[in-house]
Write an enzyme that holds these catalytic residues in place. Sequence first.
Site, PDB file in Angstrom:
ATOM      1  N   GLN A  61      38.073  32.136  43.732  1.00  0.00           N
ATOM      2  CA  GLN A  61      36.453  33.197  43.171  1.00  0.00           C
ATOM      3  C   GLN A  61      35.708  33.619  44.079  1.00  0.00           C
ATOM      4  O   GLN A  61      34.779  34.760  43.515  1.00  0.00           O
ATOM      5  CB  GLN A  61      36.096  32.610  42.254  1.00  0.00           C
ATOM      6  CG  GLN A  61      36.693  32.031  40.842  1.00  0.00           C
ATOM      7  CD  GLN A  61      36.533  31.048  39.782  1.00  0.00           C
ATOM      8  OE1 GLN A  61      34.836  30.944  40.019  1.00  0.00           O
ATOM      9  NE2 GLN A  61      37.010  30.611  39.417  1.00  0.00           N
ATOM     10  N   ARG A  82      34.111  35.371  32.418  1.00  0.00           N
ATOM     11  CA  ARG A  82      35.381  34.650  32.511  1.00  0.00           C
ATOM     12  C   ARG A  82      36.659  35.786  32.521  1.00  0.00           C
ATOM     13  O   ARG A  82      37.314  35.247  32.516  1.00  0.00           O
ATOM     14  CB  ARG A  82      35.204  33.433  31.205  1.00  0.00           C
ATOM     15  CG  ARG A  82      37.017  32.697  31.532  1.00  0.00           C
ATOM     16  CD  ARG A  82      36.090  31.375  30.585  1.00  0.00           C
ATOM     17  NE  ARG A  82      36.841  32.295  29.089  1.00  0.00           N
ATOM     18  CZ  ARG A  82      36.942  30.874  28.423  1.00  0.00           C
ATOM     19  NH1 ARG A  82      37.245  30.185  28.851  1.00  0.00           N
ATOM     20  NH2 ARG A  82      37.288  31.564  27.183  1.00  0.00           N
ATOM     21  N   HIS A 207      40.999  20.141  32.640  1.00  0.00           N
ATOM     22  CA  HIS A 207      39.961  21.186  33.066  1.00  0.00           C
ATOM     23  C   HIS A 207      38.135  20.442  32.930  1.00  0.00           C
ATOM     24  O   HIS A 207      37.624  20.609  32.917  1.00  0.00           O
ATOM     25  CB  HIS A 207      40.630  22.284  32.953  1.00  0.00           C
ATOM     26  CG  HIS A 207      39.197  23.592  32.856  1.00  0.00           C
ATOM     27  ND1 HIS A 207      38.675  23.682  31.728  1.00  0.00           N
ATOM     28  CD2 HIS A 207      39.264  24.516  33.659  1.00  0.00           C
ATOM     29  CE1 HIS A 207      37.922  24.610  31.738  1.00  0.00           C
ATOM     30  NE2 HIS A 207      38.335  25.103  33.496  1.00  0.00           N
ATOM     31  N   GLU A 235      28.675  22.137  30.661  1.00  0.00           N
ATOM     32  CA  GLU A 235      27.995  23.360  30.897  1.00  0.00           C
ATOM     33  C   GLU A 235      27.045  24.491  30.444  1.00  0.00           C
ATOM     34  O   GLU A 235      26.602  24.868  30.887  1.00  0.00           O
ATOM     35  CB  GLU A 235      29.436  24.110  32.182  1.00  0.00           C
ATOM     36  CG  GLU A 235      28.994  25.135  32.877  1.00  0.00           C
ATOM     37  CD  GLU A 235      29.895  25.957  33.643  1.00  0.00           C
ATOM     38  OE1 GLU A 235      29.725  27.166  34.399  1.00  0.00           O
ATOM     39  OE2 GLU A 235      31.318  25.164  33.251  1.00  0.00           O
ATOM     40  N   HIS A 269      28.554  19.728  36.365  1.00  0.00           N
ATOM     41  CA  HIS A 269      27.831  20.590  36.047  1.00  0.00           C
ATOM     42  C   HIS A 269      27.118  19.072  34.937  1.00  0.00           C
ATOM     43  O   HIS A 269      26.087  18.881  34.933  1.00  0.00           O
ATOM     44  CB  HIS A 269      28.263  21.772  35.478  1.00  0.00           C
ATOM     45  CG  HIS A 269      28.761  22.661  35.844  1.00  0.00           C
ATOM     46  ND1 HIS A 269      28.772  23.257  36.908  1.00  0.00           N
ATOM     47  CD2 HIS A 269      30.147  22.999  35.522  1.00  0.00           C
ATOM     48  CE1 HIS A 269      29.996  24.636  37.407  1.00  0.00           C
ATOM     49  NE2 HIS A 269      30.717  24.256  36.358  1.00  0.00           N
ATOM     50  N   ASP A 320      31.116  25.116  43.411  1.00  0.00           N
ATOM     51  CA  ASP A 320      31.835  26.360  42.090  1.00  0.00           C
ATOM     52  C   ASP A 320      32.900  27.748  42.827  1.00  0.00           C
ATOM     53  O   ASP A 320      33.725  27.908  43.580  1.00  0.00           O
ATOM     54  CB  ASP A 320      30.721  26.309  41.506  1.00  0.00           C
ATOM     55  CG  ASP A 320      31.550  26.341  40.054  1.00  0.00           C
ATOM     56  OD1 ASP A 320      32.658  26.810  40.070  1.00  0.00           O
ATOM     57  OD2 ASP A 320      30.776  26.359  38.800  1.00  0.00           O
TER      58      ASP A 320
END
Length: 452
Positions: A61, A82, A207, A235, A269, A320
């Site tokens: 990312q 997302r 996940h 989160e 988170h 992250d």
Amino acid sequence: MTLRYYAESALLADGWAQGVQLSVESGRITAVIADTAPVAGDHRVGILLPGMPNLHSHGFQRGMAGLVEVNKSRSDSFWSWRELMYRFVERMRPEDLEAITAQAFAEMLQSGFTRVGEFHYVHHDADGQQYANPAELSARVAAAAERTGIGLTLLPVFYAHSGFGGQAPTGAQARFINDLDSFARLYEALPAQLSALDGGVLGVAPHSLRAVTPAQLQRLVALTESGPVHIHVAEQMAEVEQCQAWSGRRPVEWLLEHQPPDERWCYVHATHLTTAECEGLARSGAVAGLCPITEANLGDGVFPVEEFLAHGGRIGVGSDSNVRIDLAGELELLEYGQRLTRQRRNVLAKEGGSTGRQLLEASLIGGGQALGTGAGLRVGAPADFFSLRAEHPALLERRGDAIVDSWIFGSGRGAIDCVWRAGQLCVSEGRHVLADEIGQAYQRALQWILGG
């Protein structure tokens, strides 16, 4: 072969010391001697701090940083972010994932992170088919770690559903999806991928509760007897509300009741907690994995750090989404978020104590626990440490805890000089020793993904 390092001032596990000599063998600290003089052959530095674990990263990312800062609607949120991530992943080839991840890892080292927990969830090719080697993309992550020198705790992610209650995945999630059998085959291949790394650690990462069923979660936890277990949880408020609609419980509340965590667990988170959840998570011994820069970027909210620490909770920090990779920046924003919500200063410091020292030491201990390895400048710990430029304007005439406070709140990564991981020099004069080569491969990857 014994390597020796000499620091005029160093933050050891039991506090600041002057005239410190560290001896290193096979990547670990074998002796720490304070109040001594340097001898021939010592690598001399001014200020030495322990390297920090980065307990949560999605390395690929890094290539998206800055691309989602356009307001397209008043409902812009994590969920709209997302969608761009899905589109970015569609064009990413194995060599691109390796190159982008290596760039992220190099920047982590430059900021003082010396080990990373890579929460790795891209497993398949662009149409969702398995590679001939089911661990192809995990191997690319390991190759990026080997090239940069960063310590790796690999956290392969099990992702099977698009929502609570076993909802079918969407087409955009095809590269992430496994069933238990295919994930088991992937998992069995991973020790071989880590065998070439110095100090590689293997964990497992369901996940989130929206991406796994309760039965799958139980099976996943059983895969590792002693390795770390990481999970995204609570989160976003939308996630909390969806979990309540599915189960009648909030996410952390459900986990505490049905899959109680222990010291192996990291709740990534855990932003939205009730008082009871905060107390329960603290009592469990699990680590709260906080990513302040990403959480601010995505508009997640602010974790109740003060309350959590008051109950004996353990914390660590991670980069992250890698929108900005800056260890000092994560620690600074962790405190500043509390100041903004509590409307007072030095919220996370003990009375009379240094805020910077409290942040660094809490995150060092919690991060080391979450990544399955020790940390700190002490005998037996990995030889992971970094030096600060004593001549940096923000550090002039600072002593003891004022050094840490001024680094976190006054200078950031610009004050970092050299970084060692397992006793090996990875960063010199603030730049990774392979920065040019890594940067060129990163540029080629983005030219393919973004330039097509």
